[in-house]
Design a protein around this motif. Structure first.
Motif, PDB file in Angstrom:
ATOM      1  N   UNK A   1       0.828  -1.219   0.000  1.00  0.00           N
ATOM      2  CA  UNK A   1       0.000   0.000   0.000  1.00  0.00           C
ATOM      3  C   UNK A   1       0.856   1.260   0.000  1.00  0.00           C
ATOM      4  N   UNK A   2       2.040   1.159   0.606  1.00  0.00           N
ATOM      5  CA  UNK A   2       2.885   2.354   0.683  1.00  0.00           C
ATOM      6  C   UNK A   2       3.575   2.651  -0.645  1.00  0.00           C
TER       7      UNK A   2
ATOM      8  N   UNK B   1      10.296   6.985  -6.141  1.00  0.00           N
ATOM      9  CA  UNK B   1      11.083   8.144  -6.546  1.00  0.00           C
ATOM     10  C   UNK B   1      12.211   7.665  -7.450  1.00  0.00           C
ATOM     11  N   UNK B   2      12.329   8.272  -8.615  1.00  0.00           N
ATOM     12  CA  UNK B   2      13.300   7.845  -9.638  1.00  0.00           C
ATOM     13  C   UNK B   2      13.109   6.377 -10.020  1.00  0.00           C
TER      14      UNK B   2
ATOM     15  N   UNK C   1      10.497   6.633   0.217  1.00  0.00           N
ATOM     16  CA  UNK C   1      10.941   6.898   1.586  1.00  0.00           C
ATOM     17  C   UNK C   1      10.014   6.310   2.651  1.00  0.00           C
ATOM     18  N   UNK C   2       8.794   5.928   2.241  1.00  0.00           N
ATOM     19  CA  UNK C   2       7.876   5.341   3.232  1.00  0.00           C
ATOM     20  C   UNK C   2       8.259   3.903   3.580  1.00  0.00           C
ATOM     21  N   UNK C   3       9.087   3.277   2.769  1.00  0.00           N
ATOM     22  CA  UNK C   3       9.542   1.917   3.091  1.00  0.00           C
ATOM     23  C   UNK C   3      11.048   1.941   3.290  1.00  0.00           C
ATOM     24  N   UNK C   4      11.470   1.854   4.522  1.00  0.00           N
ATOM     25  CA  UNK C   4      12.896   2.003   4.786  1.00  0.00           C
ATOM     26  C   UNK C   4      13.683   0.791   4.301  1.00  0.00           C
ATOM     27  N   UNK C   5      14.916   1.029   3.973  1.00  0.00           N
ATOM     28  CA  UNK C   5      15.854  -0.072   3.690  1.00  0.00           C
ATOM     29  C   UNK C   5      15.400  -0.988   2.564  1.00  0.00           C
ATOM     30  N   UNK C   6      14.660  -0.416   1.622  1.00  0.00           N
ATOM     31  CA  UNK C   6      14.214  -1.205   0.470  1.00  0.00           C
ATOM     32  C   UNK C   6      14.403  -0.389  -0.805  1.00  0.00           C
TER      33      UNK C   6
ATOM     34  N   UNK D   1      13.936  16.391   0.474  1.00  0.00           N
ATOM     35  CA  UNK D   1      13.263  15.801   1.642  1.00  0.00           C
ATOM     36  C   UNK D   1      12.074  14.983   1.130  1.00  0.00           C
ATOM     37  N   UNK D   2      11.625  13.970   1.918  1.00  0.00           N
ATOM     38  CA  UNK D   2      10.563  13.076   1.447  1.00  0.00           C
ATOM     39  C   UNK D   2       9.341  13.810   0.882  1.00  0.00           C
TER      40      UNK D   2
END
Ligand SMILES: Cc1cc2nc3c(=O)[nH]c(=O)nc-3n(C[C@H](O)[C@H](O)[C@H](O)COP(=O)(O)OP(=O)(O)OC[C@H]3O[C@@H](n4cnc5c(N)ncnc54)[C@H](O)[C@@H]3O)c2cc1C
Length: 508
Positions: free
Chosen positions: A352-353, A364-365, A370-375, A409-410
Motif C-alpha cells: 500500500x505504501x 522516486x526515480x 521513503x515510506x519503506x525504509x531499507x528497500x 526531503x521526502x
C-alpha cells in the motif's frame, strides 16, 4: 548498512550485486530459478528469441558483448553473456539459485526474509540491513481465463504461454492459434507459419511495429536510441531545445511522426495486410514497442499467417469460439498475452505504501520510496536499453545506501512524483503500462536525472552535436562512472571498499 539481500538474478540483480559488492558490501542474491539470467534463462525464453535492442546498446557499461554476437543477440547469446558477466565480476559465489523469497518483514531495523529452498523444500531465513528487489517486470506469466478452457484441455487441446514454447517441436505439424500482437506473439506466429499445419493470429488491436532497418537501410538504433529521437516526445521536464521544438516547432514534430508512419506503412505494406494501426505512433512508443519479425507482414499478406482482428469469446471441447462469431479448431493455442507485475513476498501493508489503488508503483526515480525504509528497486525503470538503465539505477541505489546522495526531503519527492503522475495521466496514458514502470521513451531524461543525483556528468563526449545524434553508448557511462569512483575513492577502480561486515544469516 552492511548486509544486502538482492532478490532476483536477472540483468538487474546482477547489476545490483556488482554495484554493492564493489563498494564493499556483503551481498547475497536469492534467485528462485535453477539458473541465473531472468528472462534470459534458457528455461524461460521461447525458441529463436532475439533481443529487440542492438547488442552494443544492450550491454552493461563495462562489459561489451563479444564481436561475434549477432547485431540482435539470440537468447542463448544473452544467457552466455550474463553468465560471463557474473563470472567476470566474481558474483556467482554470492548467488543462491533455487531459493524463492516468500515473505519479508521489517523488524528491529532489518528485513527478516523467509525463503524456500526449492530443491529440499526446507524453509530458510535471512536477515538483511537492506533489500534490493530485482524481480523484473516480466516474471509472472499472464494467461487470461475464458469459459471452457478446462474442457478444451481435458479434450486434448493445449494452451501455452509464449514463454513456454521453448522448442519448435511444440509447433510442428499442428493447427496453431496465437493470441496477441506484441513481440512474442508475432515472433511465434512467424515461426509457426513455416512449420505448423496452419497458423491463425488472433489480435485485438493492430500496433505499430518497427523494422530492424528503416527503409531497409538505416539501423533502428539511429532512429530510436538517441537524444535526438527522444526530443520529439513531449517530456515532463523540457530542455531549452524541446521548449522550442514543442511550441513553434510543433508542425515539424507532427510532420516527422507522420513521415515515420508513412514509411512504416510503405515498408510493411500495412494496408494490404489490413494492419494500419488506428492510433498515432508517438502515443504508442514505450517499452512494448515491438520489432517486426523478419517475414511477418509478408506471411500475413500471403495468408501463411491467417490474421484475424478479433478476440476469443470462449473455448469448447473441440476449439475456440471467436467474438466475430467464427469458430476455429486449433490443437494448440499460444497466449502472447504478456506478464503481470506482482510482489507476492511483500505483504499488503507494505505494498500500500508503494503502489496506488490501480497497482501503479510510487517510486522516486523508479528506485525508492521513503515510506519503506531499507528497500530499493532495480529494473523497475524498464527502457529501450534496460541493461544500462538497470546498471545506473543499481549505482544510484548503492550510492543512496552509502549516504552519498543528497536527495530532496521526502515531502518534495512525493510532490515531484505526484506531478509526474499527473503529467503521465494527461499526456502519456501509455505510461501506465507495466504498472507504470517503463520510463521509455524518456530514457535519456531518466538517465540524466540519476547521473545528476550522483553528481556525475551526463555526457562523455565533448561534442554536443555528436552527443545529441549518436545512439546511446553504454561505454560512455563506464567513463562517467569511473570518474565518480575515482573521486569518491570507492569500488573496484581504486580497490577501496567503503564498508564491510559479516552476513547476518541464519537457517542456511
Ligand atoms: C522476450 C523478451 C525480450 C526482451 N528484449 C529486450 C530488449 O531487447 N531490450 C530491452 O531493453 N529489454 C528487453 N526485454 C525486457 C527485459 O525484461 C529486460 O531487458 C531485462 O532482462 C529485465 O531484467 P530484470 O533482471 O530486471 O528482470 P528479470 O530478467 O525478469 O529477472 C528477475 C529475476 O527475479 C527472479 N525472481 C522473481 N521473484 C522471485 C522471488 N520471489 N524469489 C527469488 N527470485 C525471484 C526471477 O526468477 C528472475 O530470475 C525483453 C524481455 C523479454 C521477455
Amino acid at each position: 548498512m552492511q548486509t544486502i539481500g538482492i532478490i532476483g538474478a536477472g540483468i538487474s540483480g546482477l547489476a545490483a550485486a556488482k554495484s554493492f559488492k564493489e563498494r564493499g558490501y556483503k551481498i547475497t542474491v536469492l534467485e528462485k530459478a535453477a539458473a541465473i539470467g531472468g528472462v534470459w534463462d534458457r528455461n524461460r525464453f521461447y525458441v529463436n528469441v532475439t533481443t529487440q535492442t542492438t547488442k552494443n546498446e544492450y550491454a552493461y557499461s563495462d562489459f561489451p558483448m563479444p564481436e561475434h554476437f549477432h547485431e540482435w543477440p539470440t537468447g542463448d547469446q544473452m544467457n552466455q553473456y550474463l553468465l560471463d558477466y557474473a563470472a567476470h565480476f566474481d558474483l556467482l559465489a554470492s548467488i543462491r539459485c533455487n531459493t524463492t523469497v516468500l515473505d519479508m518483514q521489517y523488524e528491529a531495523d532489518a528485513w527478516q526474509v523467509a525463503a524456500l529452498d526449492n530443491c529440499t523444500g526446507s524453509n530458510l531465513s535471512y536477515v538483511f540491513d537492506f533489500v534490493v528487489v530485482c524481480t523484473g517486470t516480466f516474471h509472472e506469466k499472464y494467461i487470461p481465463s475464458f469459459p471452457g478452457m478446462e474442457a478444451y484441455r481435458a479434450a486434448g487441446g493445449e494452451i501455452l504461454h509464449t514463454s513456454e514454447v521453448t522448442d519448435q517441436k511444440l509447433l510442428r505439424d499442428k493447427e496453431v492459434a496465437v493470441v496477441g500482437f506484441a513481440k512474442s506473439a508475432t515472433d511465434i506466429a512467424t515461426q509457426a507459419a513455416d512449420i505448423s499445419t496452419s497458423c491463425t493470429l488472433l489480435y485485438r488491436k493492430a500496433q505499430w511495429k518497427v523494422p530492424r532497418f528503416f527503409g531497409n537501410k538505416i539501423n533502428l538504433k539511429y532512429l530510436l536510441f538517441s537524444r535526438f529521437s527522444e526530443a520529439f516526445f513531449v517530456p515532463y521536464h523540457k530542455t531549452g531545445f524541446q521548449k522550442v521544438l514543442h511550441s513553434v516547432g510543433k508542425p515539424l514534430v507532427w510532420a516527422q511522426w507522420r513521415a515515420v508512419e508513412l514509411l512504416l506503412k510503405k515498408q510493411f505494406r500495412l494496408k494490404q495486410c489490413g494492419m494500419v494501426p488506428g492510433h498515432r505512433i508517438e502515443d504508442q512508443i514505450s517499452c512494448s514497442l515491438g520489432i517486426a519479425p523478419e517475414g511477418f507482414y509478408e506471411k500475413v499478406r500471403s495468408k501463411k499467417i491467417n490474421a484475424v482482428h478479433t478476440e476469443i469469446e470462449s473455448f469448447t471441447t473441440d476449439g475456440v469460439v471467436l467474438k466475430n462469431g467464427a469458430r476455429i479448431r486449433p490443437d494448440l493455442v499460444v497466449m502472447g498475452t504478456g506478464f503481470r507485475q506482482s510482489l507476492p513476498f511483500l505483504s499488503g501493508h507494505y505494498l500500500q505504501r508503494i503502489c496506488n489503488e490501480q497497482g501503479q508503483f510510487r517510486l522516486y526515480r523508479n528506485i525508492i520510496n521513503p515510506k519503506l525504509p531499507a528497500l530499493g528497486f532495480v529494473g523497475f525503470n524498464s527502457s529501450l536499453f534496460s541493461t544500462l538503465t538497470s546498471e545506473i539505477a543499481a549505482n544510484w541505489l548503492a550510492e543512496y545506501v552509502s549516504g552519498n546522495l543528497s536527495l530532496p526531503v521526502p515531502g518534495e519527492m512525493v510532490k515531484e512524483r505526484m506531478l509526474i503522475d499527473r503529467w503521465k495521466k494527461r499526456t502519456r496514458p501509455i505510461s501506465s503500462e507495466f504498472s507504470g514502470l517503463c520510463i521509455a521513451p524518456f530514457n535519456f531524461q531518466h538517465l540524466d536525472a540519476l547521473m545528476k543525483d550522483m553528481g556525475l556528468k551526463t555526457a562523455a563526449g565533448r561534442n554536443p552535436v555528436y552527443n545529441f545524434f549518436k545512439p546511446i553508448n553504454p561505454r560512455d557511462y563506464h567513463q562517467l562512472l569511473k570518474r565518480f569512483r575515482t573521486r569518491k575513492g570507492t569500488g573496484t577502480e581504486t580497490g577501496q571498499p567503503v564498508t564491510g561486515g559479516a552476513p547476518a544469516l541464519s537457517g542456511n
